[in-house]
Design a protein around this motif. Structure first.
Motif, mmCIF file in Angstrom:
data_model
loop_
_atom_site.group_PDB
_atom_site.id
_atom_site.type_symbol
_atom_site.label_atom_id
_atom_site.label_comp_id
_atom_site.label_asym_id
_atom_site.label_seq_id
_atom_site.Cartn_x
_atom_site.Cartn_y
_atom_site.Cartn_z
ATOM 1 N N VAL A 143 12.428 1.960 -14.969
ATOM 2 C CA VAL A 143 11.730 1.708 -13.705
ATOM 3 C C VAL A 143 10.993 2.966 -13.258
ATOM 4 O O VAL A 143 9.837 2.916 -12.825
ATOM 5 N N GLY A 191 8.676 4.016 -5.840
ATOM 6 C CA GLY A 191 8.745 2.939 -6.819
ATOM 7 C C GLY A 191 9.720 3.206 -7.951
ATOM 8 O O GLY A 191 10.101 2.283 -8.670
ATOM 9 N N LEU A 440 8.160 -4.230 -8.160
ATOM 10 C CA LEU A 440 7.856 -2.802 -8.327
ATOM 11 C C LEU A 440 6.385 -2.517 -8.062
ATOM 12 O O LEU A 440 6.040 -1.585 -7.316
#
Length: 460
Positions: A143, A191, A440
């Motif tokens: 991520v 994020g 995201l």
């Protein structure tokens, strides 16, 4: 009536891409010709509007070297093991407890000079190897990696979309780079590590440890004794930005950000070196030496890396050119002037409203079309008229370009290639991909526009 024709043409573009699955470049060119005919342009002038200096030629002419050389530099750094060195060095510095931050920083540095898809392909094996070694889920690190790459793609020249938007709007590349770095760092952090905490709570199944992922395949490793050093790898990756930053700071200090009426020789030299095409050319020559000849790689191998880098960005370059074709019709037909007149007659718009409008229009295009590049280029074409009717200076143009970048990232879903790349590389279900990837991208977009609006309110 002209605005109805514009709406019909945009609808046609969406149908060609989403329903008929037609190539995006082809869809953009077809739509440009159809729009020109619907607007009643002289057929003899349509080809020049689509392909000439107002259209495709305008965008490709000013950006081809930046895109292609940027792809080549990224591939040279990766093939020489420079990307691997950056990642491994930062991971060793940060330690296992701060792996996310190490991956975030490494991905951000590499992502500055590497397009999103190439960055994913090159970084995933490295991050996967680190995840196995640290016994953590790939997504836990992934991520942060994706947030860094996506933020760079949305806000930072010399990435294709921000560069093309800046060129189309006439934004100062140096100022956009400085402001974009500030926005991109914040969005990458929010994020990345911050969003991961939330995602693990509402989608825990996605964060399962896996010791093998089909799409990643065999993890490629380099012997750290034979790859370029950390400093050299970083310098080569970010070298295109050095001249732009120096020129912007010099201009701010010497003339308050304006071009001097009588520039001295020092300014002229710095300004020449900071021209994106010149900076990229010098940087590519440096990369050939630092990542090729100095690493004792023969020129045939270096040439293969250059070819692969060029091939990686060729499709994106054509899409950008297709967006320029649509823009050419808007300008040549007088549609941009009509948009300017519309907003001019409705009174002055505040800078914050203009920035929010640019983000909203681009967001709708992104959701409908899927391609961040197409959304950005098309959004810039729409906003040009508003900027012409509401001049507020160079800073507003930069913030509008960044707002377009933020809008171009929002809510990626099944019509975006990035959605499927993320799904396959992280071995997720479609539902999990929506839960992680789509959210995201939306977090990055919304965070970005909040920061940009605050900057606009403070400085414009």
């Amino acid at each position: 009536m002209e605005f109805v024709m514009l709406f019909v043409s945009i609808l046609l573009l969406l149908v060609l891409i989403t329903q008929f699955k037609l190539n995006t470049f082809v869809s953009l060119v077809i739509t440009a010709f159809v729009l020109a005919l619907l607007l009643g342009m002289n057929p003899a002038k349509i080809p020049d509007a689509v392909l000439g200096n107002q259209g495709m030629g305008n965008i490709l002419g000013s950006n081809a070297i930046i895109f292609v050389f940027g792809g080549m530099i990224g591939r040279l750094v990766a093939d020489a093991g420079g990307s691997y060195r950056i990642a491994k060095t930062l991971i060793s510095w940060f330690g296992l407890k701060r792996l996310q931050w190490a991956v975030l920083l490494a991905s951000f540095i590499i992502g500055i000079s590497m397009i999103f898809g190439v960055g994913m392909v090159l970084l995933i094996p490295i991050v996967f190897a680190v995840a196995i070694e640290a016994n953590v889920p790939l997504l836990y690190l992934g991520v942060s990696m994706t947030a860094a790459l996506s933020s760079a793609q949305g806000f930072l020249p010399p990435q294709p979309a921000p560069t093309a938007v800046a060129s189309q709007l006439g934004a100062n590349i140096g100022l956009m780079l400085l402001a974009g770095l500030f926005v991109a760092i914040i969005t990458a952090v929010v994020g990345g590590p911050v969003f991961t905490i939330l995602a693990k709570k509402y989608a825990p199944d996605a964060f399962q440890f896996k010791d093998h992922i089909e799409a990643v395949g065999e993890v490629k490793e380099y012997d750290l004794k034979t790859v370029p050093g950390f400093g050299l790898s970083v310098l080569t990756s970010v070298f295109p930005l050095v001249f732009m930053i120096i020129a912007t700071i010099y201009k701010l200090v010497v003339s308050g950000g304006k071009t001097p009426a009588h520039p001295d020789s020092v300014y002229q030299v710095i300004n020449f070196l900071a021209t994106p095409a010149v900076a990229m050319t010098i940087s590519l020559i440096l990369a050939i030496f630092t990542m090729g000849i100095f690493q004792k790689r023969d020129m045939k191998t270096v040439g293969n890396s250059l070819n692969e880098g060029m091939n990686a960005v060729a499709g994106i370059l054509l899409i950008v050119g297709g967006g320029g074709a649509l823009r050419g019709v808007l300008v040549s037909s007088g549609m941009s002037d009509k948009i300017a007149d519309l907003f001019s007659s409705s009174g002055s718009m505040s800078p914050v409203v203009i920035v929010l409008f640019a983000w909203a229009v681009t967001s709708l295009l992104r959701i409908a079309v899927g391609s961040a590049t197409v959304a950005g280029i098309t959004g810039a074409g729409v906003v040009q008229g508003i900027l012409a009717a509401n001049p507020h200076g160079d800073l507003l143009i930069v913030f509008v370009a960044l707002a377009i970048g933020a809008g171009s990232l929002i809510a990626s879903h099944v019509n975006d290639a990035g959605f499927w790349i993320f799904k396959e590389f992280f071995d997720l279900t479609v539902k999990q991909t929506f839960q992680i990837w789509t959210v995201l991208e939306t977090v990055i977009s919304v965070t970005g526009i909040i920061v940009i609006v605050i900057m606009t309110a403070l400085f414009v």
